[in-house]
Write an enzyme that holds these catalytic residues in place. Structure first.
Site, PDB file in Angstrom:
ATOM      1  CB  ALA A   1      52.444  40.747  45.305  1.00 14.39           C
TER       2      ALA A   1
ATOM      3  CB  THR B   1      45.307  39.065  40.950  1.00 15.39           C
ATOM      4  OG1 THR B   1      44.826  37.720  40.825  1.00 15.39           O
ATOM      5  CG2 THR B   1      44.456  39.792  41.975  1.00 15.39           C
ATOM      6  CG  ASP B   2      42.998  35.719  37.532  1.00 11.22           C
ATOM      7  OD1 ASP B   2      43.938  35.881  38.339  1.00 11.22           O
ATOM      8  OD2 ASP B   2      42.598  34.583  37.175  1.00 11.22           O
TER       9      ASP B   2
ATOM     10  CE1 TYR C   1      47.958  37.864  45.755  1.00  7.64           C
ATOM     11  CE2 TYR C   1      46.204  37.015  44.360  1.00  7.64           C
ATOM     12  CZ  TYR C   1      47.470  37.559  44.500  1.00  7.64           C
ATOM     13  OH  TYR C   1      48.233  37.799  43.387  1.00  7.64           O
TER      14      TYR C   1
ATOM     15  CE  LYS D   1      48.489  41.923  43.370  1.00  4.71           C
ATOM     16  NZ  LYS D   1      49.867  42.484  43.264  1.00  4.71           N
TER      17      LYS D   1
END
Length: 285
Positions: A68, A109-110, A134, A138
């Site tokens: 990533a 991702t969180d 970002y 994702k």
């Protein structure tokens, strides 16, 4: 089990390769710019044809896509690159995985959550609201990964370890040199120990666990608290660590105030609970 790791030179990828080899799995892994001992194939996953040929030639049972564009602030200004890698590149891997009949494991991702402290810890059923570009890319990667018939999506947070450069290796270097560290104290999450995440990936692949799982450590803490625990366990001067607010620190991309995730569903599914930072740091000493 035949495993290929997309992005094997990174922190999670290198741990997966090491653990897979110790288990006796047949494993290959890719790199782009940074070839290391754990990688043996050069691959840019934004190249659909090359991605397809690499996966077809190896004929894996499991593909773990860790590759990533992680530079959160840079994603705000390099949007084409971020989308190309995190969204379109993931689509290429998912398409190739589906044609090969392989189980795809994708790391998200969180940051797909807005980070409101009154809503945490977030579960897998909570509403998605990416807080920066970002996170948008994702989350687009999550949707692209679902092209594969057999897919597992994992959402880790603040991944740390020592297999490659990350926040912990940087902080340890600064503490060793007796340098003062200024760390934000108003960004909270549940940090994820890379070896635990790697173990989860392999167990998921082995047991063909599909679906969406949060995959973080069990303890919620701020970046500042995390760094203090690191110093305490490793025997460094905690007085070197100074708190600062996110506003004072200044970052291009917005960050969640609290992105703590509830990973109990994953723990139950694989019969394994990730370690808290203090326990993980004891292993790193």
């Amino acid at each position: 089990m035949r495993v290929i790791v997309i992005g094997g030179s990174g922190l999670v990828g290198s741990n997966i390769v090491e653990q897979a080899e110790s288990r006796g799995d047949t494993v290959r892994s890719t790199h782009l710019d940074n070839q290391v001992e754990t990688t043996d194939i050069e691959l840019d996953k934004t190249d659909a044809g090359r991605t397809q040929s690499v996966i077809t030639d190896f004929d894996p049972d499991v593909i773990v896509d860790t590759a990533a564009f992680h530079a959160v602030d840079d994603c705000e200004t390099k949007r084409n690159q971020a989308w190309s890698v995190n969204a379109a590149g993931t689509r290429n891997v998912a398409t190739a995985a589906n044609e090969a009949g392989a189980h795809l494991i994708y790391l998200s991702t969180d940051y797909v959550f807005p980070g409101d402290p009154v809503e945490t810890p977030y579960t897998e059923s909570d509403q998605i609201q990416p807080i920066n570009y970002y996170a948008e890319t994702k989350y687009a990667g999550e949707r692209a990964a679902r092209i594969a018939d057999e897919v597992t999506i994992l959402r880790p947070s603040v991944i740390y370890g020592t297999a490659s450069q990350n926040f912990v290796t940087w902080a340890l270097g600064e503490l060793e040199d007796n340098n003062e560290l200024t760390i934000v104290d108003d960004q909270t999450s549940s940090p994820t120990y890379a070896p635990d995440l790697a173990k989860a990936c392999l167990r998921i692949g082995e047991e063909t666990q599909t679906g969406l799982y949060h995959s973080t450590g069990p303890e919620s803490m701020s970046r500042y608290e995390f760094t203090v625990v690191l110093a305490e366990v490793c025997g460094y001067d905690t007085g070197l660590i100074k708190p600062i607010t996110t506003e004072e620190f200044g970052q291009e991309a917005p960050r969640p105030t609290d992105s703590t995730l509830d990973s109990s569903t994953l723990y139950d599914a694989i019969d394994y609970e990730f370690r808290d930072p203090a326990s993980a740091f004891e292993e790193l000493r």
